[in-house]
Design a protein around this motif. Sequence first.
Motif, mmCIF file in Angstrom:
data_model
loop_
_atom_site.group_PDB
_atom_site.id
_atom_site.type_symbol
_atom_site.label_atom_id
_atom_site.label_comp_id
_atom_site.label_asym_id
_atom_site.label_seq_id
_atom_site.Cartn_x
_atom_site.Cartn_y
_atom_site.Cartn_z
ATOM 1 N N GLY A 97 0.811 -1.209 0.000
ATOM 2 C CA GLY A 97 0.000 0.000 0.000
ATOM 3 C C GLY A 97 0.845 1.258 0.000
ATOM 4 O O GLY A 97 1.976 1.264 0.470
ATOM 5 N N ASN A 99 0.346 5.278 1.212
ATOM 6 C CA ASN A 99 -0.538 6.171 1.952
ATOM 7 C C ASN A 99 0.046 7.585 1.967
ATOM 8 O O ASN A 99 1.258 7.773 2.055
ATOM 9 C CB ASN A 99 -0.719 5.679 3.391
ATOM 10 C CG ASN A 99 -1.232 4.246 3.444
ATOM 11 O OD1 ASN A 99 -2.195 3.914 2.775
ATOM 12 N ND2 ASN A 99 -0.568 3.405 4.222
ATOM 13 N N ASN A 101 -0.617 11.608 3.729
ATOM 14 C CA ASN A 101 -1.327 12.410 4.712
ATOM 15 C C ASN A 101 -0.809 13.834 4.645
ATOM 16 O O ASN A 101 0.400 14.061 4.592
ATOM 17 C CB ASN A 101 -1.112 11.837 6.127
ATOM 18 C CG ASN A 101 -1.961 12.564 7.159
ATOM 19 O OD1 ASN A 101 -1.562 13.613 7.652
ATOM 20 N ND2 ASN A 101 -3.104 11.994 7.489
ATOM 21 N N ALA A 288 -6.277 12.544 3.903
ATOM 22 C CA ALA A 288 -5.614 11.247 3.840
ATOM 23 C C ALA A 288 -6.042 10.539 2.567
ATOM 24 O O ALA A 288 -7.222 10.560 2.190
ATOM 25 C CB ALA A 288 -5.961 10.397 5.063
ATOM 26 N N GLY A 290 -4.860 6.923 -0.123
ATOM 27 C CA GLY A 290 -3.995 5.764 -0.211
ATOM 28 C C GLY A 290 -4.480 4.766 -1.240
ATOM 29 O O GLY A 290 -5.627 4.827 -1.722
ATOM 30 N N SER A 292 -4.300 0.429 -1.997
ATOM 31 C CA SER A 292 -3.977 -0.889 -1.469
ATOM 32 C C SER A 292 -3.854 -1.866 -2.629
ATOM 33 O O SER A 292 -4.748 -1.946 -3.490
ATOM 34 C CB SER A 292 -5.052 -1.362 -0.489
ATOM 35 O OG SER A 292 -4.763 -2.655 -0.004
#
Length: 477
Positions: A97, A99, A101, A288, A290, A292
């Motif tokens: 993944g 991610n 932020n 946020a 992301g 996966s």
Amino acid sequence: MKTFFFIMTCLAISLMPVRAQKVWNLHQCIQHAQNNNLHIKQTRLNQELALEKTIYTKTDLYPTVQFSVSPTLAMGRSLDPTTYQYATNGFINNIMGVNMNQVLWAGGRKKNSHQQSIVEQEIASLQEQKNTVAIAIQITQAYFQILLQQVYVKSAERQLSISGEQLAIFQKANTTNPDTAYSVLEWQAQVANDEFTLTKYKNELKTAQINLGTLLALPDPLGIEIAEIKDETFTIDRPIGQKKGEYDLFYKMAYWHPSTKITQLNQKLVALQFDAVKASAYPTISLAAGVSLPFSSLFREVDQAYLVRTDTIPVYSQGQLRLALSPNYAYSYKTTSLVSQWKQLASAYVGFQINLPIITGGLRKYQQQQAAINIENAHISMLSARAEIYKEALLSTNNLEAAILQYQAAQKTLQVWQVYFNTTLQKVQRGEVKIKDFESVKNSFFTIQQNAEIAKYDWLLKKKIYQYYSTGNMEDL
């Protein structure tokens, strides 16, 4: 043969070049300390640390991106529902993944942290300047302390030399005379006392050398040898401190001195900390996002299908039970590739997060009051540092003037006592003055001689400190 080798060895040793010991002057000591003093090195490391913090707080304004991998290997036995047999199976499950932020708004706290780090970096830089000046002054004082201890040692050596000469004179005289024998005992006692005094001053000289060597971070502090400072003209053409604009210069120095600047920056720092406490009441809004990317060795897809046989099965149709033909197919599977699994199982997300402090148990109020008090304390510290620097500058003028006057008075006193001592020495050799009276005169004379040398070095030391405060240039030390 042994004698020949012994002679050749001694000759080789005598022809070896002798390494001259380095003689340090005051300027070399200060320059060496700027590169080797441990305290200065520590302040420079703190300055580098403050710089790294400034870089970190600046990059902290940008979004954070993380890549994660969580591989899992599983093995075990399970019952096959078709054959009703136990089989050992193993598979690998892996999730990757990415991610991201990003704080969109936090009441300006991140920007405030960056501004605080910039101020702390400036404070660290000024702290290095302040410590460098402080070490330079300490080295100057330690340097002159060695010169003073050398004066004591030379004075004690002269006293011991005179006592030894007088002892030798009386020992050559007729020792059968009771008065002469008693005088020999008195001079022997005086020689022993002078040797004790000389040993004491030599030990104090070693202590002064160790203090200077420690400031210079030398491996062998006792091996340091310093240069003598040349005599200068001791004149006063005007009362020191009354030159036009001199006091104004000292007053300005109280503003640009590193100690004062540090307290001014501390004021700015605590003000930023107060703003940070107020900003902590605002909500924090973050973004946020992301992706996966899972993968498993058990995830398979149909490769091909083929007819195995045709079975007859009962079928209920139109109210009647009939027989029908049903084809029976077999399937073959293959494990899918990473790209194929990612196309079917990949997922992404985007979201917002809002954090709003509601009840903090009075912590924010306490922090605000603490920051307000710190602002007042920083202001008082700034005024105090400014007044202290101004006071030291004024004292340097008074101390310099007093040192010059004391040196001039000591020189006049020394000239008078030099004649008095020589006259008394001649009388004691003729037996016109008792040894005890001569010892009193001798001790007084050498004390006055020491005071003249001490006044000289005190004048030089006060002059260098005065020049620093009047120009602000450390090179004047």
